[in-house]
Design a protein around this motif. Structure first.
Motif, PDB file in Angstrom:
ATOM      1  N   ALA A 208      15.000   6.642   9.863  1.00  0.00           N
ATOM      2  CA  ALA A 208      15.976   7.378  10.672  1.00  0.00           C
ATOM      3  C   ALA A 208      15.795   7.068  12.149  1.00  0.00           C
ATOM      4  N   GLY A 209      14.541   6.979  12.592  1.00  0.00           N
ATOM      5  CA  GLY A 209      14.287   6.659  13.982  1.00  0.00           C
ATOM      6  C   GLY A 209      14.766   5.265  14.346  1.00  0.00           C
ATOM      7  N   ALA A 210      14.491   4.297  13.478  1.00  0.00           N
ATOM      8  CA  ALA A 210      14.881   2.914  13.744  1.00  0.00           C
ATOM      9  C   ALA A 210      16.393   2.752  13.795  1.00  0.00           C
TER      10      ALA A 210
ATOM     11  N   ALA B 105       9.535  15.172  10.737  1.00  0.00           N
ATOM     12  CA  ALA B 105      10.622  15.490  11.667  1.00  0.00           C
ATOM     13  C   ALA B 105      10.239  15.095  13.084  1.00  0.00           C
ATOM     14  N   THR B 106       9.014  15.410  13.457  1.00  0.00           N
ATOM     15  CA  THR B 106       8.523  15.059  14.794  1.00  0.00           C
ATOM     16  C   THR B 106       8.546  13.551  15.001  1.00  0.00           C
ATOM     17  N   GLU B 107       8.042  12.813  14.021  1.00  0.00           N
ATOM     18  CA  GLU B 107       7.997  11.360  14.141  1.00  0.00           C
ATOM     19  C   GLU B 107       9.404  10.771  14.199  1.00  0.00           C
TER      20      GLU B 107
ATOM     21  N   VAL C  64       0.839  -1.196   0.000  1.00  0.00           N
ATOM     22  CA  VAL C  64       0.000   0.000   0.000  1.00  0.00           C
ATOM     23  C   VAL C  64       0.875   1.247   0.000  1.00  0.00           C
ATOM     24  N   ASN C  65       0.268   2.349  -0.322  1.00  0.00           N
ATOM     25  CA  ASN C  65       0.970   3.630  -0.365  1.00  0.00           C
ATOM     26  C   ASN C  65       1.323   4.095   1.050  1.00  0.00           C
ATOM     27  N   THR C  66       2.425   4.802   1.162  1.00  0.00           N
ATOM     28  CA  THR C  66       2.757   5.510   2.391  1.00  0.00           C
ATOM     29  C   THR C  66       3.567   6.739   2.022  1.00  0.00           C
ATOM     30  N   ASP C  67       3.526   7.757   2.851  1.00  0.00           N
ATOM     31  CA  ASP C  67       4.232   9.002   2.567  1.00  0.00           C
ATOM     32  C   ASP C  67       5.736   8.795   2.695  1.00  0.00           C
ATOM     33  N   ALA C  68       6.509   9.251   1.699  1.00  0.00           N
ATOM     34  CA  ALA C  68       7.952   9.027   1.688  1.00  0.00           C
ATOM     35  C   ALA C  68       8.660   9.794   2.802  1.00  0.00           C
ATOM     36  N   ASP C  69       8.183  10.988   3.152  1.00  0.00           N
ATOM     37  CA  ASP C  69       8.790  11.725   4.258  1.00  0.00           C
ATOM     38  C   ASP C  69       8.651  10.941   5.559  1.00  0.00           C
ATOM     39  N   ARG C  70       7.481  10.380   5.767  1.00  0.00           N
ATOM     40  CA  ARG C  70       7.250   9.635   7.001  1.00  0.00           C
ATOM     41  C   ARG C  70       7.981   8.298   6.981  1.00  0.00           C
ATOM     42  N   MET C  71       8.179   7.737   5.799  1.00  0.00           N
ATOM     43  CA  MET C  71       8.990   6.531   5.680  1.00  0.00           C
ATOM     44  C   MET C  71      10.439   6.843   6.054  1.00  0.00           C
TER      45      MET C  71
END
Length: 274
Positions: free
Chosen positions: A179-181, A233-235, A167-174
């Protein structure tokens, strides 16, 4: 520390500078993961197929693509082409790049959203038939193994939903989730120099965000497409990234410049309670 570089897919973003800069960083043994978008490529393919691009606004004011079944098919094709082209360009620049989608190796997984809340004609509505998802986990081990073997992962949507369907997901949030992981630094390259206090005035660039008050000012200033950048950025910081920089993709050596003093630098301390 791993640097995650998000290269946008807008027409105004030229990836050449970022590719050359990533090649220089990799040559200096800096671990880099690249995450890419592809909105323009998707829109172009939909246009050639005679399918209208549909964008919706959420109650939070975020504008995003509504991905029905036909759009999802085009999305998957277009993003695959973007990934292949970017990997080929990076390999030509001397980077041992490996292309991945969020589906490969279960790189990015999470819950599927079959319906979304939207604003239409000033009213809140539920729009069904969406093929998108919310990222819940990242296969950091896969990325770390590739990096450890000297490869540079180049990844983009789609993601793998919990029902086993891409499914689709936003690339910024990906990029934020990756980065978080990895506990890395996230550089979000876009077509402006960063976040402006006055969105119409580049001289009002917000250079550093380190306190909750400065973070509140940042979120108040973000409009349009920049809302997603600030959300990402927040996420990223909430998930474990050490810093996020929103910077100009078309600057000279854009990644190196962002890791220096260019762009808007958002630090984890900005999310701490006063």
């Amino acid at each position: 520390m791993t640097v995650v570089v998000k290269i946008g897919g807008a027409k105004a973003v030229d990836p050449a500078g970022a590719v050359a800069d990533v090649a220089d960083l990799v040559a200096e043994d800096e671990p880099v993961v690249v995450v890419h978008g592809g909105s323009t490529a998707v829109d172009d393919l939909l246009d050639r197929l005679g399918i209208d691009s549909t964008y919706v606004e959420t109650p939070d004011g975020v504008v995003g693509r509504f991905t029905d079944e036909a759009t999802m098919e085009a999305f998957t094709m277009a993003m695959g082409r973007v990934n292949n082209d970017l990997v080929a360009t990076m390999r030509e620049a001397g980077v041992d790049a490996v292309g991945l989608s969020g589906v490969d190796g279960g790189l990015v997984t999470g819950a599927r959203k079959s319906a979304v809340r939207v604003i239409e004609d000033g009213k809140k509505k539920i729009k069904r038939g969406d093929h998108s998802g919310t990222i819940e986990s990242v296969n950091a081990d896969l990325l770390e193994r590739l990096l450890g073997d000297g490869y540079t992962p180049v990844a983009g949507p789609p993601m793998l939903a919990d029902d086993g369907v891409p499914v689709n997901t936003d690339a910024d949030r990906m990029a934020a989730a990756v980065a978080g992981a990895l506990g890395g630094r996230l550089v979000v390259l876009t077509d402006v120099a960063g976040v402006y206090a006055d969105p119409d005035d580049p001289s009002t660039l917000i250079e550093s965000v380190t306190t909750p008050a400065e973070y509140d000012a940042l979120t108040d200033a973000a409009e349009g497409f920049m809302i997603k950048k600030v959300m990402a950025a927040t996420e990223a910081l909430e998930r474990g990234a050490t810093e996020v920089v929103v910077a100009d993709a078309n600057a000279d050596a854009p990644v190196t410049a962002a890791l220096g003093e260019s762009g808007t630098h958002i630090h984890a301390s900005a999310l701490e309670d006063s």
